[in-house]
Scaffold this motif. Structure first.
Motif, PDB file in Angstrom:
ATOM      1  N   ALA A 148       0.838  -1.209   0.000  1.00 45.48           N
ATOM      2  CA  ALA A 148       0.000   0.000   0.000  1.00 45.48           C
ATOM      3  C   ALA A 148       0.870   1.255   0.000  1.00 45.48           C
ATOM      4  N   ASP A 149       1.948   1.256   0.791  1.00 42.63           N
ATOM      5  CA  ASP A 149       2.861   2.410   0.849  1.00 42.63           C
ATOM      6  C   ASP A 149       3.507   2.686  -0.501  1.00 42.63           C
ATOM      7  N   ILE A 150       3.939   1.608  -1.173  1.00 42.97           N
ATOM      8  CA  ILE A 150       4.595   1.769  -2.484  1.00 42.97           C
ATOM      9  C   ILE A 150       3.639   2.399  -3.490  1.00 42.97           C
ATOM     10  N   PHE A 151       2.401   1.889  -3.535  1.00 44.43           N
ATOM     11  CA  PHE A 151       1.431   2.418  -4.511  1.00 44.43           C
ATOM     12  C   PHE A 151       1.040   3.854  -4.181  1.00 44.43           C
ATOM     13  N   TYR A 152       1.029   4.179  -2.892  1.00 42.69           N
ATOM     14  CA  TYR A 152       0.667   5.542  -2.492  1.00 42.69           C
ATOM     15  C   TYR A 152       1.815   6.526  -2.767  1.00 42.69           C
ATOM     16  N   LEU A 153       3.031   6.133  -2.352  1.00 42.40           N
ATOM     17  CA  LEU A 153       4.179   7.034  -2.476  1.00 42.40           C
ATOM     18  C   LEU A 153       4.689   7.171  -3.914  1.00 42.40           C
ATOM     19  N   TYR A 154       4.804   6.036  -4.603  1.00 43.56           N
ATOM     20  CA  TYR A 154       5.438   6.048  -5.928  1.00 43.56           C
ATOM     21  C   TYR A 154       4.447   6.135  -7.089  1.00 43.56           C
ATOM     22  N   GLY A 155       3.172   5.808  -6.822  1.00 41.72           N
ATOM     23  CA  GLY A 155       2.176   5.909  -7.888  1.00 41.72           C
ATOM     24  C   GLY A 155       1.167   7.002  -7.601  1.00 41.72           C
TER      25      GLY A 155
END
Length: 304
Positions: A148-155
């Protein structure tokens, strides 16, 4: 060779980014993103005989585009190791560093590499095919919160938690192996009209994590700051807000967080002076001939 350049990658903001380097006689220059060799070839075309150019790329496919010129050295490495490799070649300081942070068209158009949702194929996405985790490793093994963090931060995806939850549910039944598997699972979260735009963000987030792009960029920008001579130029083309913020911050404040330090007189302490206060973007003609250039932003700064 020109055909290879066209199919591999059309260089973006070519004239402007190289004008920004302000090439000098006998200078040492670095292209940290060799790719199809478009920017490197133009630097070589403009350089005099006493100049040197070192070009970095971690992707073995880029080696097909190598230029045979005695002034040119190809370094097969991630640009995060910029300082180490320049020292290895006996280079103490350089006169200019160019970075075009976009993914080569070649990567998006090669179904085997897994960078694009237009093709089915393995969920790979590694720039360096010899090392590191693939996109399927991340989807199958990361904890839900980390996904979830990756999709929020990087996407910058607003529904990152829902997306992560759907991925974790599906992988408990059958691990992700192909792009088709993945699309089948996540496409229902988006309406037809938003699907393409949102999928691009999902794939961007995965690609950034697979290749540790933000960490690598941070290391490269600090190394560049250290390796540039006074009067040396840094010319960087970015394609999304995360990269652009880091580049803008290092040029304005000398650090990627954008923390301002002031001297006794209240002047901001920074190792750079910016050359273009207004960001440079492609004109309508360039966007028409190369639609992938549309999100490009160029920033140029000179070492004090």
């Amino acid at each position: 060779m020109d055909d290879v350049k066209q199919t591999y990658h059309v260089p973006v903001l070519l004239e402007e980014s190289i004008d920004g380097l302000n090439l000098k006689k006998g200078g040492i220059y670095v292209d940290v993103t060799f790719g199809g060799g478009g920017h490197s070839k133009e630097i070589l075309r403009r350089m005099d005989k006493s100049c040197k150019l070192y070009s970095f790329d971690q992707d073995e496919d880029a080696e097909r585009n190598i230029v045979h010129d005695e002034r040119f050295t190809f370094v097969r490495s991630n640009f995060r190791y910029l300082k180490n490799f320049l020292k290895y070649y006996g280079v103490e300081k350089v006169d200019g560093i160019l970075a075009d942070l976009g993914v080569s068209s070649h990567h998006f158009d090669d179904s085997e590499r897994g960078f694009s949702f237009r093709f089915d194929g393995k969920l790979d996405m590694r720039m360096n095919k010899r090392a590191g985790m693939t996109a399927s490793d991340i989807l199958n093994n990361y904890e839900e919160e980390k996904l979830a963090d990756i999709f929020y931060l990087y996407g910058e995806l607003k529904n990152s938690r829902k997306l992560a939850s759907v991925i974790v549910k599906r992988r408990s039944v059958k691990p992700f192996d192909t792009i088709g598997d993945f699309l089948e699972t996540v496409k229902p979260l988006y309406g037809k009209e938003r699907e393409k735009k949102e999928m691009a963000k999902v794939f961007q987030a995965l690609r950034i994590e697979v290749n540790q792009e933000m960490e690598a960029l941070k290391e490269m920008l600090y190394s560049a700051t250290e390796m540039l001579k006074p009067g040396g130029r840094l010319s960087v083309i970015t394609y999304h807000s995360l990269e652009d913020r880091m580049v803008k911050n290092i040029m304005k404040t000398g650090n990627i967080e954008g923390k301002m330090e002031q001297d006794f007189f209240g002047n901001v302490k920074t190792p750079y002076k910016t050359i273009n206060n207004k960001v440079i973007v492609p004109d309508d003609d360039e966007i028409e001939t190369n639609p992938r250039s549309r999100s490009a932003k160029l920033r140029i700064a000179e070492k004090r």
